[in-house]
Each structure stands twice: as C-alpha cells, then as structure tokens.
Design an enzyme around this catalytic site. Sequence first.
Site, short mmCIF file in Angstrom:
data_model
loop_
_atom_site.label_atom_id
_atom_site.label_comp_id
_atom_site.label_asym_id
_atom_site.label_seq_id
_atom_site.Cartn_x
_atom_site.Cartn_y
_atom_site.Cartn_z
N ALA A 241 0.74 -1.12 0.60
CA ALA A 241 0.08 -0.42 0.10
C ALA A 241 0.76 1.68 0.05
O ALA A 241 0.13 2.65 0.04
CB ALA A 241 -0.63 -0.23 0.78
N GLY A 242 2.22 1.31 -0.12
CA GLY A 242 3.39 2.02 -0.27
C GLY A 242 3.62 2.54 -1.68
O GLY A 242 2.77 2.34 -2.53
N LYS B 126 0.46 -2.53 7.04
CA LYS B 126 -0.26 -2.47 8.20
C LYS B 126 -0.77 -1.68 8.47
O LYS B 126 -2.06 -0.80 9.62
CB LYS B 126 1.20 -2.18 9.34
CG LYS B 126 1.25 -2.43 10.56
CD LYS B 126 2.38 -2.29 10.74
CE LYS B 126 2.59 -1.57 12.87
NZ LYS B 126 3.86 -1.07 13.44
N LEU B 127 -0.84 -0.50 7.20
CA LEU B 127 -0.97 1.19 6.82
C LEU B 127 -0.82 1.43 8.27
O LEU B 127 -1.04 2.13 8.61
CB LEU B 127 -2.50 0.40 6.85
CG LEU B 127 -3.63 0.05 5.84
CD1 LEU B 127 -4.66 0.06 5.74
CD2 LEU B 127 -2.43 0.40 4.69
N ASP C 2 0.60 -6.92 10.25
CA ASP C 2 2.40 -6.38 10.53
C ASP C 2 3.29 -7.58 10.08
O ASP C 2 3.02 -8.56 10.40
CB ASP C 2 2.59 -5.87 12.48
CG ASP C 2 3.73 -5.32 12.17
OD1 ASP C 2 5.11 -5.75 11.69
OD2 ASP C 2 3.31 -4.54 13.19
N THR D 263 10.39 -3.57 12.14
CA THR D 263 10.21 -3.49 11.31
C THR D 263 11.41 -3.87 9.86
O THR D 263 10.99 -5.36 9.76
CB THR D 263 9.54 -2.25 10.14
OG1 THR D 263 8.01 -2.49 10.79
CG2 THR D 263 8.46 -2.80 8.54
N THR E 187 17.48 -0.93 -0.84
CA THR E 187 17.88 0.11 -1.41
C THR E 187 19.78 0.38 -1.32
O THR E 187 20.53 0.06 -0.72
CB THR E 187 17.70 1.14 0.19
OG1 THR E 187 18.36 2.46 -0.31
CG2 THR E 187 18.25 0.78 1.26
N ASP E 188 19.61 1.34 -2.68
CA ASP E 188 21.48 1.61 -2.63
C ASP E 188 22.08 2.54 -1.61
O ASP E 188 23.38 3.13 -1.31
CB ASP E 188 21.77 2.73 -4.05
CG ASP E 188 20.91 4.25 -4.00
OD1 ASP E 188 20.23 4.03 -2.20
OD2 ASP E 188 21.17 5.31 -4.63
N GLU E 189 20.86 3.02 -0.90
CA GLU E 189 21.84 3.73 0.92
C GLU E 189 22.65 2.75 1.63
O GLU E 189 22.82 3.40 2.15
CB GLU E 189 20.65 4.32 1.42
CG GLU E 189 19.81 5.16 0.71
CD GLU E 189 19.03 6.51 1.47
OE1 GLU E 189 19.36 6.64 2.21
OE2 GLU E 189 17.73 6.28 0.35
N TYR F 177 18.04 4.65 9.34
CA TYR F 177 16.86 4.18 7.92
C TYR F 177 18.12 3.00 7.30
O TYR F 177 17.96 2.37 6.97
CB TYR F 177 16.76 5.08 6.76
CG TYR F 177 16.38 4.76 5.70
CD1 TYR F 177 15.06 3.60 6.20
CD2 TYR F 177 16.95 5.04 4.51
CE1 TYR F 177 14.66 2.93 4.71
CE2 TYR F 177 16.35 4.02 2.94
CZ TYR F 177 15.26 3.17 3.81
OH TYR F 177 14.64 3.07 2.13
N LYS G 233 17.87 -1.17 6.87
CA LYS G 233 17.95 -1.75 5.57
C LYS G 233 19.24 -2.46 5.26
O LYS G 233 19.07 -3.45 5.43
CB LYS G 233 18.11 -1.05 4.73
CG LYS G 233 16.28 0.36 4.67
CD LYS G 233 15.08 -0.71 4.46
CE LYS G 233 15.34 -1.39 2.69
NZ LYS G 233 13.82 -2.32 2.39
N LYS H 235 8.67 12.69 1.45
CA LYS H 235 10.21 12.78 0.02
C LYS H 235 10.64 14.22 -1.02
O LYS H 235 9.11 14.90 -0.65
CB LYS H 235 10.30 11.41 -0.75
CG LYS H 235 10.08 10.37 0.73
CD LYS H 235 11.03 9.87 1.32
CE LYS H 235 10.49 8.23 2.11
NZ LYS H 235 9.45 7.64 1.76
#
Length: 333
Positions: free
Chosen positions: A9-10, A34-35, A59, A98, A123-125, A147, A151, A186
């Site tokens: 839902a993201g 999880k909304l 969740d 999460t 992610t590239d991060e 963050y 990840k 963002k």
Amino acid sequence: MKVLVTGGAGFIGSNFIRYLLSRHRSYRIINLDKLTYAGNLDNLKDVEKNPRYRFVRGDICDAGLVDKLAKSVDVIMNFAAETHVDRSIMESGSFIKTDVMGTHALLEAAKKHGIKKYIQVSTDEVYGSIRKGSFTEKSNLSPNSPYSSSKAGGDLLARSYFVTHKVPVIITRSSNNFGPYQYPEKVIPLFVTNAIENKRLPLYGDGKNVRDWLYVGDNCRALELVLRKGKAGEIYNIGGGNEITNLELTKMILEFAGKGPELIKKVKDRPGHDRRYSLDFSKIRRELGYRPSRDFKKLLCETVGWYIRNERWWRRLKDGDFRSYYRRQYKRN
Ligand code: NAD
Ligand code: TYD
C-alpha cells in the site's frame, strides 16, 4: 503464480502491484500491509476489486500471520519498511522492528514453507556515500543513517538465509525512486506540492548532494525481471542513470510547476547527510536485459503534472499525520 507482496500500500509496492496484475493474467497477489502513515489504500483503488488481488491488513513482525500467509504462496517480495531518513533520525525503534525483525519473520516463514523465491527490496543507501565512481554489488556496506542501517540489517539477514538455509533469496538495491503515489515527505512530492501551495522548498545544506533518480515504472520493470529471471543468491543494483544535485532537481521542479526560484529556502543540513549515491547497474543490464528510460526530464515533468492533477490524493495526507511531523522537522531550522 501466487505472490505475497508486503508493504504494497506504499509508493513502490502499489505501483508494482498494478504493474504485475496488468502484465500477468495468471498471477495472484496477496498484499500484506500494516497501513502505517505511509500506507494508503487510495493508491490501489483501481485494483481493489480485481479477483486476483487480496488485501490483508497486518504487520510483517507478526510471525503467526506471516506464517499463515506464506503457506499459500510461491513467492515473497518484501517491500514493507519504515523508509524515511529524517524520521529515522528523530525515532529509530520502528525502523529496527520492521526493517530487521519484520524481515526476519518473513525469512523464517520462507524457510519453513519452501518458498520458491524470496525477493528483499533493499536500497542503494546500504552502501553509504561515494565521492567518485559507483558502487557495484560487491562493494562493502557502509550505511550512515538509522534508516539505511536498518535496511542493511534486513539485507544481510536475507543474504545469510541463502547461505545458511538455502532459502532462494534475491536482493535488489535501487536508487531513489520518483513517480505517482509517493508520500509527500520525500523530496520530489514535498517540493512539488509545496510549490503548488506557494510554500517554500526547504533545501538542505548547500544543495549539492547528488542522488540518482529512478522512475518508479523502471523499478517495477526491473523487479519483474528479477521475479521471472533473477538467480537465487544474487544481488542486483537497479539504477536510473540520472545523477543530479538537489539544487538542479529543485530548479527543474519549479520550472515544471511554473514557479520561480524565490521559493527555494536553504535550511540547516540533515545530520549525517550522504553526499552522493551512485550505482553501477551493469549487472542487471547484462544478465536480465534491464534498460532504464532515457528521458529523465520528461518523466519528472509528467510526475509534476500528476501531483498537479491529483491534489485530492496528497491534500488529505498533507492535512493529516504529515502536519505534526513537518512542524517537528522544521522547528530545527
Ligand atoms: P513507503 O514508505 O511508501 O511504503 C512502505 C509501506 O510499508 C507502507 O505501505 C507501510 O504501511 C508498509 N509497512 C511499514 N511497516 C510495516 C509493517 N511492519 N508491516 C507491514 N507493512 C508495513 O516506501 P516505498 O518508498 O514504497 O519503499 C518500498 C521499499 O523500497 C522499502 O523497502 C524501501 O526501503 C525500498 N526502497 C525505496 C526507495 C525509494 O526511493 N522510495 C529506494 C530504494 C529502496
Ligand atoms: P529524500 O527524498 O528524503 O530521500 P533520501 O534521503 O532517502 O535520498 O531526500 C532526497 C534528497 O533531498 C536528500 O539529499 C535530502 C534532500 N532533501 C532536502 O533537501 N529537503 C527536504 O525537505 C527533503 C525531504 C530532502
């Protein structure tokens, strides 16, 4: 094929579900979400009645629920995460829960039920910042924010389940996505919607940080290639090939929104702000035939147009939870 998509839902997950349902008439999708503040069923209004789609609110940390759902699917694609760097600086507990613990629950279920493919959307991060050159899949991980560290935790855990338990894990690491349905915290949707509202655009530091922008539709195509043709145990970088500074990006957004540079407001820098992200994505090109779209400016212009046309979609979000977050965030400036 039956696919469990988590976090559907993201922003990216909803674009991906729409893409997969339209491309593959035989695929069925369960969306476990999880909304949280970032999850929004409005993103999927057009597919909610599709008989091949089912939504489950829950969740990914709920091992019992995850186990029950994993039993009935062939593939798990984990998009669910806490995703915003600035929020992780203010509060990081939910990120660890999460992004690490939730990933663990999914991997355990994948192991138990002999899932055919488990795709961890990373992610590239996780690579951290790079001054010159680009990160390959073999580069070391050196995440700098809570963050990106959370990840990286999920990413490494997923890798270990391939090595130790032979779970057929594939990891994707993509650069910054942009496009429709991105939560307006963002930078691109925040700046576009602020410009529409004639509010200032808070540009961090000197504005010279560089990001590689990837159109969300390109990421969906890449993820679908990984789903169909990706090899277990592999990592695939997914880049857009569009590196620009935040200042350049901001000026383009203002131009497409028909507003002037006086709306730019330089504000205090984000702590630990990564200077530059850059991905070498020749592996997915070579091995899976992925090609990103060429016309970044056109896609950015279309994206700005989407937010102009869909004010009802983002207005509700900006008037809700976002308001208190934004106030806290910019008190520091
Ligand atoms: P998003 O913040 O828009 O959406 C995240 C979704 O996950 C939301 O629907 C939320 O409700 C759900 N969620 C959060 N915690 C959950 C939990 N415990 N259980 C179930 N659902 C939960 O994120 P996005 O931008 O769509 O990113 C999706 C994935 O792609 C993330 O894993 C992110 O790290 C990764 N990624 C994003 C980008 C980007 O530029 N947006 C780039 C690279 C990688
Ligand atoms: P963001 O969209 O938060 O993605 P990420 O930090 O995960 O790359 O930010 C993209 C870039 O824009 C990043 O260099 C930080 C910058 N930025 C601003 O200058 N102002 C803002 O208000 C935000 C949210 C981001």
